[in-house]
Scaffold this motif. Structure first.
Motif, mmCIF file in Angstrom:
data_model
loop_
_atom_site.group_PDB
_atom_site.id
_atom_site.type_symbol
_atom_site.label_atom_id
_atom_site.label_comp_id
_atom_site.label_asym_id
_atom_site.label_seq_id
_atom_site.Cartn_x
_atom_site.Cartn_y
_atom_site.Cartn_z
ATOM 1 N N TYR A 183 0.823 -1.203 0.000
ATOM 2 C CA TYR A 183 0.000 0.000 0.000
ATOM 3 C C TYR A 183 0.864 1.264 0.000
ATOM 4 O O TYR A 183 0.600 2.214 -0.742
ATOM 5 C CB TYR A 183 -0.955 0.004 1.198
ATOM 6 N N GLN A 184 1.891 1.273 0.814
ATOM 7 C CA GLN A 184 2.771 2.439 0.858
ATOM 8 C C GLN A 184 3.468 2.663 -0.483
ATOM 9 O O GLN A 184 3.620 3.807 -0.936
ATOM 10 C CB GLN A 184 3.774 2.289 1.998
ATOM 11 N N TYR B 262 2.179 1.788 -3.367
ATOM 12 C CA TYR B 262 1.093 2.248 -4.232
ATOM 13 C C TYR B 262 0.886 3.759 -4.062
ATOM 14 O O TYR B 262 0.814 4.502 -5.055
ATOM 15 C CB TYR B 262 -0.178 1.467 -3.902
ATOM 16 N N LEU C 142 -3.170 3.571 8.759
ATOM 17 C CA LEU C 142 -3.089 2.423 7.860
ATOM 18 C C LEU C 142 -3.269 1.146 8.671
ATOM 19 O O LEU C 142 -2.541 0.919 9.632
ATOM 20 C CB LEU C 142 -1.737 2.408 7.140
ATOM 21 N N ALA D 35 -3.646 -2.961 7.932
ATOM 22 C CA ALA D 35 -3.563 -4.038 6.949
ATOM 23 C C ALA D 35 -3.978 -5.337 7.619
ATOM 24 O O ALA D 35 -3.391 -5.748 8.618
ATOM 25 C CB ALA D 35 -2.147 -4.144 6.406
ATOM 26 N N VAL E 143 -7.094 -3.643 3.221
ATOM 27 C CA VAL E 143 -6.376 -2.474 3.716
ATOM 28 C C VAL E 143 -7.421 -1.408 4.023
ATOM 29 O O VAL E 143 -8.347 -1.186 3.235
ATOM 30 C CB VAL E 143 -5.377 -1.922 2.674
ATOM 31 N N SER F 229 -7.435 2.715 5.187
ATOM 32 C CA SER F 229 -6.534 3.853 5.317
ATOM 33 C C SER F 229 -7.332 5.145 5.454
ATOM 34 O O SER F 229 -8.404 5.294 4.871
ATOM 35 C CB SER F 229 -5.632 3.943 4.082
ATOM 36 N N TYR G 30 -9.622 -1.156 0.704
ATOM 37 C CA TYR G 30 -9.198 -1.898 -0.477
ATOM 38 C C TYR G 30 -9.271 -3.391 -0.190
ATOM 39 O O TYR G 30 -8.982 -3.824 0.924
ATOM 40 C CB TYR G 30 -7.730 -1.586 -0.823
ATOM 41 N N PHE H 234 -4.738 -4.360 -5.854
ATOM 42 C CA PHE H 234 -5.957 -3.759 -5.319
ATOM 43 C C PHE H 234 -7.081 -3.907 -6.345
ATOM 44 O O PHE H 234 -7.044 -3.306 -7.411
ATOM 45 C CB PHE H 234 -5.715 -2.290 -4.956
#
Length: 128
Positions: free
Chosen positions: A10-11, A13, A66, A68, A73, A75, A105, A112
């Motif tokens: 995610y980070q 992304y 965040l 997970a 996910v 956020s 997500y 995703f």
């Protein structure tokens, strides 16, 4: 995928978005991605993001929170931006506004695939 791997994905992304590295968006986003329940596909998702960056030249995604929990996910993103013209049907016209987005997500096949977004439009309206 572990929690740490999912958080790192995610980070990465978000970093891809902030760099506007559209050539690598498909490394993170599923080809048949849905956005708020509507299938937009990777091309539609990319077009939406490109439009956002055109209309909001100073757009930066900032992760506030965040969580997970594979394959999900959650956020909270924070924005301080100066959109051109109207923004969410509000006459912003370059004024700087601050607001949050809560986004969730679901990952399928390491990408995703489902995105659900809720933006605090009331916070934006209150600043006008």
């Amino acid at each position: 995928m572990t929690r740490d791997q999912l958080a790192a994905l995610y980070q990465s992304y978000i970093d891809c978005l902030n760099r506007q590295d559209w050539a690598h968006l498909g490394d993170f986003v599923h080809p048949q991605v849905t956005y708020n329940g509507i299938t937009v596909g990777l091309d539609g998702y990319r077009a939406m993001l490109e439009r956002d960056f055109r209309e909001i030249p100073d757009l930066v995604f900032r992760i506030q929170l965040l969580v997970a929990d594979p394959p999900t996910v959650a956020s909270r993103l924070n924005f301080k931006v100066s959109p051109r013209g109207e923004f969410f049907d509000l006459p912003i016209n370059g004024k700087t506004v601050t607001f949050d987005e809560n986004v969730f997500y679901e990952v399928i096949d390491g990408k995703f695939a489902h995105v659900w977004s809720v933006i605090d439009k009331a916070a934006i309206a209150q600043q006008l």
